[in-house]
Design a protein around this motif. Structure first.
Motif, PDB file in Angstrom:
ATOM      1  N   MET A   1       0.157  -0.330  30.045  1.00  0.00           N
ATOM      2  CA  MET A   1       0.073  -1.513  30.913  1.00  0.00           C
ATOM      3  C   MET A   1       0.473  -2.777  30.161  1.00  0.00           C
ATOM      4  SD  MET A   1      -3.323  -0.709  33.148  1.00  0.00           S
ATOM      5  CE  MET A   1      -4.276   0.044  31.854  1.00  0.00           C
ATOM      6  N   VAL A   2       0.142  -2.831  28.875  1.00  0.00           N
ATOM      7  CA  VAL A   2       0.551  -3.950  28.031  1.00  0.00           C
ATOM      8  C   VAL A   2       2.072  -4.006  27.964  1.00  0.00           C
ATOM      9  CG1 VAL A   2       0.543  -4.765  25.637  1.00  0.00           C
ATOM     10  CG2 VAL A   2      -1.585  -3.942  26.676  1.00  0.00           C
ATOM     11  N   ALA A   3       2.692  -2.847  27.718  1.00  0.00           N
ATOM     12  CA  ALA A   3       4.155  -2.774  27.631  1.00  0.00           C
ATOM     13  C   ALA A   3       4.805  -3.087  28.979  1.00  0.00           C
ATOM     14  CB  ALA A   3       4.575  -1.396  27.136  1.00  0.00           C
ATOM     15  N   ARG A   4       4.199  -2.611  30.047  1.00  0.00           N
ATOM     16  CA  ARG A   4       4.737  -2.849  31.393  1.00  0.00           C
ATOM     17  C   ARG A   4       4.817  -4.336  31.718  1.00  0.00           C
ATOM     18  NH1 ARG A   4       0.801  -1.474  36.126  1.00  0.00           N
ATOM     19  NH2 ARG A   4      -0.079  -3.350  35.213  1.00  0.00           N
ATOM     20  N   GLU A   5       3.880  -5.104  31.171  1.00  0.00           N
ATOM     21  CA  GLU A   5       3.852  -6.547  31.426  1.00  0.00           C
ATOM     22  C   GLU A   5       4.802  -7.320  30.511  1.00  0.00           C
ATOM     23  OE1 GLU A   5       2.330  -7.970  34.004  1.00  0.00           O
ATOM     24  OE2 GLU A   5       1.798  -5.933  34.593  1.00  0.00           O
ATOM     25  N   GLY A   6       5.552  -6.592  29.678  1.00  0.00           N
ATOM     26  CA  GLY A   6       6.561  -7.235  28.847  1.00  0.00           C
ATOM     27  C   GLY A   6       6.128  -7.600  27.445  1.00  0.00           C
ATOM     28  N   PHE A   7       4.911  -7.238  27.069  1.00  0.00           N
ATOM     29  CA  PHE A   7       4.448  -7.524  25.717  1.00  0.00           C
ATOM     30  C   PHE A   7       5.003  -6.484  24.745  1.00  0.00           C
ATOM     31  CE2 PHE A   7       1.128  -9.362  28.400  1.00  0.00           C
ATOM     32  CZ  PHE A   7       1.056 -10.641  27.876  1.00  0.00           C
ATOM     33  N   GLU A   8       5.186  -6.891  23.513  1.00  0.00           N
ATOM     34  CA  GLU A   8       5.552  -5.952  22.456  1.00  0.00           C
ATOM     35  C   GLU A   8       4.301  -5.140  22.141  1.00  0.00           C
ATOM     36  OE1 GLU A   8       6.653  -6.350  17.839  1.00  0.00           O
ATOM     37  OE2 GLU A   8       7.842  -7.620  19.181  1.00  0.00           O
ATOM     38  N   ALA A   9       4.344  -3.844  22.440  1.00  0.00           N
ATOM     39  CA  ALA A   9       3.160  -2.991  22.354  1.00  0.00           C
ATOM     40  C   ALA A   9       3.172  -2.161  21.071  1.00  0.00           C
ATOM     41  CB  ALA A   9       3.097  -2.064  23.566  1.00  0.00           C
ATOM     42  N   HIS A  10       2.052  -2.198  20.362  1.00  0.00           N
ATOM     43  CA  HIS A  10       1.859  -1.401  19.149  1.00  0.00           C
ATOM     44  C   HIS A  10       0.570  -0.617  19.323  1.00  0.00           C
ATOM     45  CE1 HIS A  10       4.882  -3.635  16.759  1.00  0.00           C
ATOM     46  NE2 HIS A  10       4.533  -4.632  17.576  1.00  0.00           N
ATOM     47  N   GLY A  11       0.560   0.614  18.836  1.00  0.00           N
ATOM     48  CA  GLY A  11      -0.641   1.424  18.901  1.00  0.00           C
ATOM     49  C   GLY A  11      -0.817   2.234  17.638  1.00  0.00           C
ATOM     50  N   ILE A  12      -2.075   2.422  17.261  1.00  0.00           N
ATOM     51  CA  ILE A  12      -2.396   3.238  16.092  1.00  0.00           C
ATOM     52  C   ILE A  12      -3.521   4.185  16.456  1.00  0.00           C
ATOM     53  CG2 ILE A  12      -3.990   1.496  15.181  1.00  0.00           C
ATOM     54  CD1 ILE A  12      -3.140   2.415  12.365  1.00  0.00           C
ATOM     55  N   ASP A  13      -3.421   5.412  15.970  1.00  0.00           N
ATOM     56  CA  ASP A  13      -4.465   6.408  16.190  1.00  0.00           C
ATOM     57  C   ASP A  13      -4.478   7.352  14.998  1.00  0.00           C
ATOM     58  OD1 ASP A  13      -6.095   7.287  18.925  1.00  0.00           O
ATOM     59  OD2 ASP A  13      -5.876   8.903  17.459  1.00  0.00           O
ATOM     60  N   LEU A  14      -5.653   7.876  14.693  1.00  0.00           N
ATOM     61  CA  LEU A  14      -5.807   8.829  13.594  1.00  0.00           C
ATOM     62  C   LEU A  14      -5.151  10.169  13.895  1.00  0.00           C
ATOM     63  CD1 LEU A  14      -7.544   8.036  11.097  1.00  0.00           C
ATOM     64  CD2 LEU A  14      -9.210   9.684  11.903  1.00  0.00           C
ATOM     65  N   SER A  15      -5.021  10.491  15.159  1.00  0.00           N
ATOM     66  CA  SER A  15      -4.538  11.802  15.591  1.00  0.00           C
ATOM     67  C   SER A  15      -3.027  11.799  15.828  1.00  0.00           C
ATOM     68  CB  SER A  15      -5.255  12.212  16.880  1.00  0.00           C
ATOM     69  OG  SER A  15      -4.631  13.319  17.466  1.00  0.00           O
ATOM     70  N   SER A  16      -2.313  12.632  15.097  1.00  0.00           N
ATOM     71  CA  SER A  16      -0.865  12.751  15.322  1.00  0.00           C
ATOM     72  C   SER A  16      -0.583  13.356  16.696  1.00  0.00           C
ATOM     73  CB  SER A  16      -0.209  13.577  14.220  1.00  0.00           C
ATOM     74  OG  SER A  16      -0.770  14.876  14.163  1.00  0.00           O
ATOM     75  N   GLU A  17      -1.469  14.232  17.172  1.00  0.00           N
ATOM     76  CA  GLU A  17      -1.305  14.813  18.505  1.00  0.00           C
ATOM     77  C   GLU A  17      -1.438  13.735  19.581  1.00  0.00           C
ATOM     78  OE1 GLU A  17      -3.421  16.084  16.219  1.00  0.00           O
ATOM     79  OE2 GLU A  17      -2.499  18.015  15.738  1.00  0.00           O
ATOM     80  N   ALA A  18      -2.378  12.818  19.394  1.00  0.00           N
ATOM     81  CA  ALA A  18      -2.547  11.724  20.358  1.00  0.00           C
ATOM     82  C   ALA A  18      -1.315  10.816  20.356  1.00  0.00           C
ATOM     83  CB  ALA A  18      -3.799  10.909  20.038  1.00  0.00           C
ATOM     84  N   ILE A  19      -0.781  10.536  19.189  1.00  0.00           N
ATOM     85  CA  ILE A  19       0.414   9.689  19.105  1.00  0.00           C
ATOM     86  C   ILE A  19       1.598  10.384  19.770  1.00  0.00           C
ATOM     87  CG2 ILE A  19       2.110   8.681  17.508  1.00  0.00           C
ATOM     88  CD1 ILE A  19      -0.481   7.027  17.807  1.00  0.00           C
ATOM     89  N   GLU A  20       1.728  11.687  19.552  1.00  0.00           N
ATOM     90  CA  GLU A  20       2.800  12.441  20.208  1.00  0.00           C
ATOM     91  C   GLU A  20       2.651  12.365  21.727  1.00  0.00           C
ATOM     92  OE1 GLU A  20       3.883  17.098  20.646  1.00  0.00           O
ATOM     93  OE2 GLU A  20       3.613  16.393  18.585  1.00  0.00           O
TER      94      GLU A  20
ATOM     95  N   LEU B   1       4.310   3.247  17.999  1.00  0.00           N
ATOM     96  CA  LEU B   1       3.068   4.002  17.798  1.00  0.00           C
ATOM     97  C   LEU B   1       3.068   4.590  16.396  1.00  0.00           C
ATOM     98  CD1 LEU B   1       2.991   5.921  21.209  1.00  0.00           C
ATOM     99  CD2 LEU B   1       2.120   3.632  20.670  1.00  0.00           C
ATOM    100  N   LYS B   2       1.912   4.504  15.733  1.00  0.00           N
ATOM    101  CA  LYS B   2       1.788   4.997  14.364  1.00  0.00           C
ATOM    102  C   LYS B   2       0.511   5.808  14.207  1.00  0.00           C
ATOM    103  CE  LYS B   2       4.055   1.067  12.109  1.00  0.00           C
ATOM    104  NZ  LYS B   2       3.920   0.052  11.056  1.00  0.00           N
ATOM    105  N   VAL B   3       0.576   6.806  13.341  1.00  0.00           N
ATOM    106  CA  VAL B   3      -0.618   7.517  12.899  1.00  0.00           C
ATOM    107  C   VAL B   3      -1.196   6.701  11.750  1.00  0.00           C
ATOM    108  CG1 VAL B   3      -1.521   9.626  11.846  1.00  0.00           C
ATOM    109  CG2 VAL B   3       0.291   9.772  13.569  1.00  0.00           C
TER     110      VAL B   3
END
Length: 188
Positions: A14-33, A48-50
């Motif tokens: 939703m952040v990306a949909r509104e035109g913002f530069e979206a970054h995400g981090i998660d410990l899980s490589s499966e979640a990032i995939e 997106l980064k692990v």
């Protein structure tokens, strides 16, 4: 905008949909995939980064907003404070931090047996079978509005909004509450 603990990107899209530069981090490589697949499905993109919430792989003062939607609760208190130090580090002066975290007013915390506390605010999991979130066998941290104010102030953030959001479970036999805050990083 950076979401820590972004998982499948169910908030970040939703952040990306509104035109913002979206970054995400998660410990899980499966979640990032999965997050990459979901972002593509929704027709948006993001970086997106692990990685760990306690060691954010972003430059100092690089984010306008950091989001924590029911993610840092899995950090014991000491790690949570390190996470907040990292949030402050990556926020630009005047940047905002938003958090949605389990409240100590929840029955899951107040009546936590058979789970044990691993620190004053963190359970070693949710083990009572009648509790919401039963089966989470990792650290599960709760916070009060006053304690949130204290830790935010200690790391240089100013709480600008604080609300409680709660609901009942099992025909109103169990109450679970979240503390929802917005905080601002002052200028240098």
């Amino acid at each position: 905008m950076l979401e820590i603990g972004c998982g499948s990107c169910s908030n970040l899209w939703m952040v990306a949909r509104e035109g913002f530069e979206a970054h995400g981090i998660d410990l899980s490589s499966e979640a990032i995939e999965l997050g990459h697949r979901m972002m593509a499905h929704w027709g948006v993109s993001g970086e997106l980064k692990v990685g760990s919430m306690t060691e954010l792989p972003y430059p100092d003062e690089s984010m306008d907003v950091v989001l924590d939607v029911f993610s840092s609760y899995c950090l014991p208190e000491t790690d949570f404070r390190q996470c907040l130090a990292e949030v402050v580090r990556v926020l630009k002066p005047g940047g905002l931090f938003f958090s949605y975290s389990p409240s100590m007013a929840s029955d899951a915390f107040r009546n936590h047996a058979p789970a044990r506390k691993i620190d004053e605010y963190t359970l070693g999991g949710i083990l009572r079978t009648t509790s919401p979130y039963f089966g989470n066998d990792h650290p599960f941290r709760f916070i009060s509005p006053d304690h949130y104010q204290e830790v935010l102030t200690a790391c240089g953030l100013v709480m600008t909004d604080c609300e409680r959001v709660g609901r009942s479970y099992r025909q109103m036999q169990e109450y679970f509450e979240f503390v929802v805050i917005t905080a601002s990083r002052g200028s240098n």
